[in-house]
Motif scaffolding. Structure first.
Motif, mmCIF file in Angstrom:
data_model
loop_
_atom_site.group_PDB
_atom_site.id
_atom_site.type_symbol
_atom_site.label_atom_id
_atom_site.label_comp_id
_atom_site.label_asym_id
_atom_site.label_seq_id
_atom_site.Cartn_x
_atom_site.Cartn_y
_atom_site.Cartn_z
ATOM 1 N N GLY A 4 4.704 6.612 3.215
ATOM 2 C CA GLY A 4 4.030 6.275 4.274
ATOM 3 C C GLY A 4 4.461 6.695 5.545
ATOM 4 O O GLY A 4 3.515 6.829 6.521
ATOM 5 N N ASN A 5 5.568 7.096 5.779
ATOM 6 C CA ASN A 5 6.106 7.679 6.880
ATOM 7 C C ASN A 5 5.547 9.157 7.152
ATOM 8 O O ASN A 5 5.743 9.494 8.469
ATOM 9 C CB ASN A 5 7.596 7.814 6.942
ATOM 10 C CG ASN A 5 8.139 8.399 6.003
ATOM 11 O OD1 ASN A 5 7.629 9.070 5.190
ATOM 12 N ND2 ASN A 5 9.774 8.359 5.901
ATOM 13 N N THR A 6 4.884 9.702 6.162
ATOM 14 C CA THR A 6 4.198 10.964 6.510
ATOM 15 C C THR A 6 2.823 10.932 6.358
ATOM 16 O O THR A 6 1.927 11.072 6.975
ATOM 17 C CB THR A 6 4.922 12.154 5.571
ATOM 18 O OG1 THR A 6 4.798 11.799 4.282
ATOM 19 C CG2 THR A 6 6.403 12.428 6.015
ATOM 20 N N VAL A 7 2.416 10.726 5.081
ATOM 21 C CA VAL A 7 1.020 10.619 4.548
ATOM 22 C C VAL A 7 0.365 9.507 5.298
ATOM 23 O O VAL A 7 -0.692 9.456 5.804
ATOM 24 C CB VAL A 7 0.908 10.616 3.071
ATOM 25 C CG1 VAL A 7 -0.713 10.358 2.903
ATOM 26 C CG2 VAL A 7 1.397 11.811 2.602
ATOM 27 N N GLY A 8 0.951 8.135 5.105
ATOM 28 C CA GLY A 8 0.481 6.783 5.874
ATOM 29 C C GLY A 8 0.330 7.251 7.461
ATOM 30 O O GLY A 8 -0.948 6.821 7.781
ATOM 31 N N GLY A 28 3.858 -4.476 4.012
ATOM 32 C CA GLY A 28 4.562 -5.410 4.729
ATOM 33 C C GLY A 28 4.083 -5.561 6.295
ATOM 34 O O GLY A 28 3.332 -4.576 6.879
ATOM 35 N N LEU A 29 4.581 -6.422 6.910
ATOM 36 C CA LEU A 29 4.169 -6.662 8.451
ATOM 37 C C LEU A 29 4.608 -5.649 9.043
ATOM 38 O O LEU A 29 4.019 -5.273 9.987
ATOM 39 C CB LEU A 29 4.872 -8.107 8.738
ATOM 40 C CG LEU A 29 4.619 -8.388 10.192
ATOM 41 C CD1 LEU A 29 3.527 -8.642 10.515
ATOM 42 C CD2 LEU A 29 5.584 -9.940 10.341
ATOM 43 N N GLU A 30 5.901 -5.178 8.923
ATOM 44 C CA GLU A 30 6.368 -4.249 10.048
ATOM 45 C C GLU A 30 5.562 -2.847 9.896
ATOM 46 O O GLU A 30 5.183 -2.034 10.968
ATOM 47 C CB GLU A 30 7.966 -3.835 9.802
ATOM 48 C CG GLU A 30 8.909 -4.842 10.088
ATOM 49 C CD GLU A 30 8.459 -5.701 11.716
ATOM 50 O OE1 GLU A 30 8.363 -4.851 12.416
ATOM 51 O OE2 GLU A 30 8.438 -6.811 11.759
ATOM 52 N N THR A 31 5.221 -2.684 8.473
ATOM 53 C CA THR A 31 4.603 -1.317 8.510
ATOM 54 C C THR A 31 3.058 -1.596 8.937
ATOM 55 O O THR A 31 2.510 -0.810 9.527
ATOM 56 C CB THR A 31 4.218 -1.073 7.097
ATOM 57 O OG1 THR A 31 5.679 -0.683 6.526
ATOM 58 C CG2 THR A 31 3.308 0.413 6.836
ATOM 59 N N ILE A 80 0.816 0.696 11.631
ATOM 60 C CA ILE A 80 -0.604 1.381 11.348
ATOM 61 C C ILE A 80 -1.400 0.766 12.809
ATOM 62 O O ILE A 80 -2.322 1.711 13.107
ATOM 63 C CB ILE A 80 -1.058 0.927 10.198
ATOM 64 C CG1 ILE A 80 -0.155 1.457 9.045
ATOM 65 C CG2 ILE A 80 -2.643 0.823 10.101
ATOM 66 C CD1 ILE A 80 -0.333 0.920 7.712
ATOM 67 N N MET A 81 -1.208 -0.452 13.111
ATOM 68 C CA MET A 81 -2.201 -0.744 14.449
ATOM 69 C C MET A 81 -2.094 0.080 15.634
ATOM 70 O O MET A 81 -2.886 0.374 16.155
ATOM 71 C CB MET A 81 -1.662 -2.361 14.594
ATOM 72 C CG MET A 81 -2.451 -3.201 13.709
ATOM 73 S SD MET A 81 -2.005 -5.114 14.101
ATOM 74 C CE MET A 81 -3.301 -5.058 15.785
ATOM 75 N N GLN A 82 -0.630 0.371 15.674
ATOM 76 C CA GLN A 82 -0.318 1.053 16.987
ATOM 77 C C GLN A 82 -1.026 2.603 16.793
ATOM 78 O O GLN A 82 -1.505 3.182 17.636
ATOM 79 C CB GLN A 82 1.202 1.128 17.269
ATOM 80 C CG GLN A 82 1.956 -0.054 17.616
ATOM 81 C CD GLN A 82 3.315 0.066 17.658
ATOM 82 O OE1 GLN A 82 3.908 0.652 16.911
ATOM 83 N NE2 GLN A 82 3.977 -0.861 18.054
ATOM 84 N N LEU A 133 -1.002 -8.415 5.138
ATOM 85 C CA LEU A 133 0.460 -8.254 5.488
ATOM 86 C C LEU A 133 1.348 -9.352 4.952
ATOM 87 O O LEU A 133 2.510 -9.520 5.296
ATOM 88 C CB LEU A 133 0.707 -8.329 7.020
ATOM 89 C CG LEU A 133 -0.207 -7.207 7.713
ATOM 90 C CD1 LEU A 133 0.201 -7.233 9.314
ATOM 91 C CD2 LEU A 133 -0.035 -5.572 6.965
ATOM 92 N N GLY A 134 0.869 -9.894 3.982
ATOM 93 C CA GLY A 134 1.568 -10.792 3.066
ATOM 94 C C GLY A 134 1.936 -12.205 3.535
ATOM 95 O O GLY A 134 0.967 -12.579 4.604
#
Length: 491
Positions: free
Chosen positions: A208-212, A229-232, A236-238, A251-252
């Motif tokens: 996720g930290n590259t492709v996402g 997860g919530l933090e991810t 993504i919103m940002q 987000l669970g």
């Protein structure tokens, strides 16, 4: 061992970096596959392919009936290959084969549902204040959709995104979890076989930290749909805000299960277990917060412990196994720390709270089904999503207190109420701030009912008619049949 590839513009390709990742069976740590490890460059290629397929390709121009026929064919192929898919899913995630087979039936049903409703949303005529005119609303595809799915239900969660996006006429790039990609890879092979054109459905396999991040930030992407997860989700919103693309997030949750004294006791005990222990509690809607009326608290805990201690852990392919391992060593350590923190805060262990000492389970990421009592809403184990086989138990004295406790969370995905007083049940659910609430049941879902959360469980909905609408734009078309000069300016 052959390296499984990514799919970009109809071609199965290695990652440009030539990096690979080993996929591990969580039961015994055996390497079951190697996959190419996509990076930002691969994500950009996939986005460009999806953009071209949407702007210049035939997919958005096909009739909904034509697209629906292809999506229905995908459902048929999933049914045809359900045993192979279920085997891959159990190898990948550790869940029982029986549970994976249930999932395949549900997945085929999701594709078939959206194929069936594809042509039922052609638009509406609306009243116009102007004589001799036509005013209508039509529904069009959003465009290029980035879809990011989690590791706990890899193909099920993928189906919730793929089916509506395709029937609506979008093109897409999907990024499954990098640790459970196998059934998603197989599904993309089936989509090719079903006749999805090149570039319409692209698959990238990476972290996720590259492709996402690239999928979320890229200006050529029109919508990002993420489950995880919530933090991810916040990240993504940002990232998506940089070019104001549409975002849908699931987000669970930290889901309450209210047990009143007048409920059917034995069924409530049984269903309290079903609400949590499928897939070792790694379910976003797991009813891990049991909120039980104080007059039956001790009896309920005793009955629950008796049943929980009989749960058989083991290989998901062995007959009689009821619960498999957690997904990874990293996640196992998170669950251990989660429980230890709860104990430090005052929660009392009545069973579990450790790894099993069974020699046959020593190589897997197993954690015993756990029950913690004396819990309060101030505790981290009550507030935070543990994503493991852990139940916390709170107690209440009044109906109002039960609802207050249930709502005391940043999450609002789902919840349950157990009572034989139907009026009381309806009063409770009307006040519970959650996207789905069950009465005398838990964790039931089906394709035509919307799924999503309140509060920090996310926004947007999957499944149902609203799940299709997430992948559509509404366009108002006004057609003046007899235009006349107004002569307002420059008479």
């Amino acid at each position: 061992m052959n390296i499984k590839k990514q799919l970009i513009d109809g071609k199965w390709l290695y990652a440009q970096s030539e990096q690979t990742r080993e996929i591990i069976n969580p039961f015994n740590r055996e390497v079951i596959a190697k996959v190419t490890e996509s990076g930002k460059a691969d994500a950009k290629l996939a986005i460009e392919a999806a953009r071209k397929a949407f702007d210049d390709g035939i997919w958005p121009t096909l009739s909904t009936a034509e697209r629906g026929a292809i999506v229905r064919k995908i459902a048929d192929l999933i049914e045809r290959d359900q045993e192979e898919l279920a085997t891959l899913e159990s190898l990948d995630t550790g869940k029982t084969l029986e549970e994976s087979l249930w999932d395949m039936e549900d997945i085929a049903g999701v594709f078939r549902y959206y194929a069936d409703i594809a042509d039922k949303n052609a638009g509406v005529m609306i009243d116009s204040p102007i004589q001799n005119s036509i005013s209508r609303v039509v529904y069009e595809p959003v465009g290029v959709c980035a879809q990011i799915t989690p590791w706990n239900y890899p193909l099920l969660q993928a189906s919730w995104k793929l089916a509506p996006a395709l029937v609506a006429g979008n093109t897409l790039i999907m990024k499954p979890s990098e640790i459970t990609p196998l059934t998603t890879i197989k599904a993309f092979e089936l989509m090719e076989e079903a006749g999805v054109p090149d570039g319409v459905a692209n698959l990238v396999l990476g972290p996720g930290n590259t492709v996402g991040t690239e999928l979320s930030e890229n200006v050529l992407v029109d919508l990002v749909s993420f489950t995880g997860g919530l933090e991810t989700g916040k990240k993504i919103m940002q990232a998506a805000s940089k070019n104001v693309k549409k975002v849908a997030l699931e987000l669970g949750g930290k889901n309450p299960n209210i047990i009143f004294a007048d409920a059917d006791f034995d069924i409530a005990v049984d269903q309290a277990m079903n609400a949590v222990f499928f897939h070792a509690g790694q379910i976003c809607s797991a009813g891990t917060r049991i909120i039980v009326e104080d007059s039956i608290h001790d009896e309920f805990v005793e009955a629950l412990v008796k049943r929980v201690n009989k749960i058989k852990l083991g290989n998901g392919f062995d007959e009689g196994t009821e619960m498999g391992p957690l997904i990874s060593e990293e996640h196992l350590h998170k669950v251990i720390q989660y429980v230890e923190k709860g104990i430090e805060e005052g929660a009392v262990v009545v069973t579990g709270a450790k790894q099993p000492n069974d020699e046959s389970l020593k190589d897997g990421f197993f954690y015993l089904p756990t029950i913690l009592t004396e819990c309060t809403t101030e505790m981290s184990v009550v507030q935070n999503e543990g994503f493991g086989p852990v139940i916390t138990i709170e107690k209440f004295a009044t109906e109002e207190e039960a609802v207050t406790l249930a709502n005391d969370s940043i999450y609002g995905l789902s919840g349950g109420v157990w009572t034989n007083d139907l009026a009381k049940a309806e009063r409770c659910v009307s006040k519970m701030r959650m996207g789905t609430v069950w009465i005398n049941d838990f964790n039931i879902y089906f394709p035509h009912a919307p799924w999503g959360g309140y509060k920090q469980s996310g926004f947007g909905r999957e499944l149902g008619q609203t799940g299709l609408e997430e992948y559509q734009e509404q366009k108002h078309i006004f057609h003046n049949l007899q235009p006349e000069a107004i002569n307002w300016f420059g008479k």
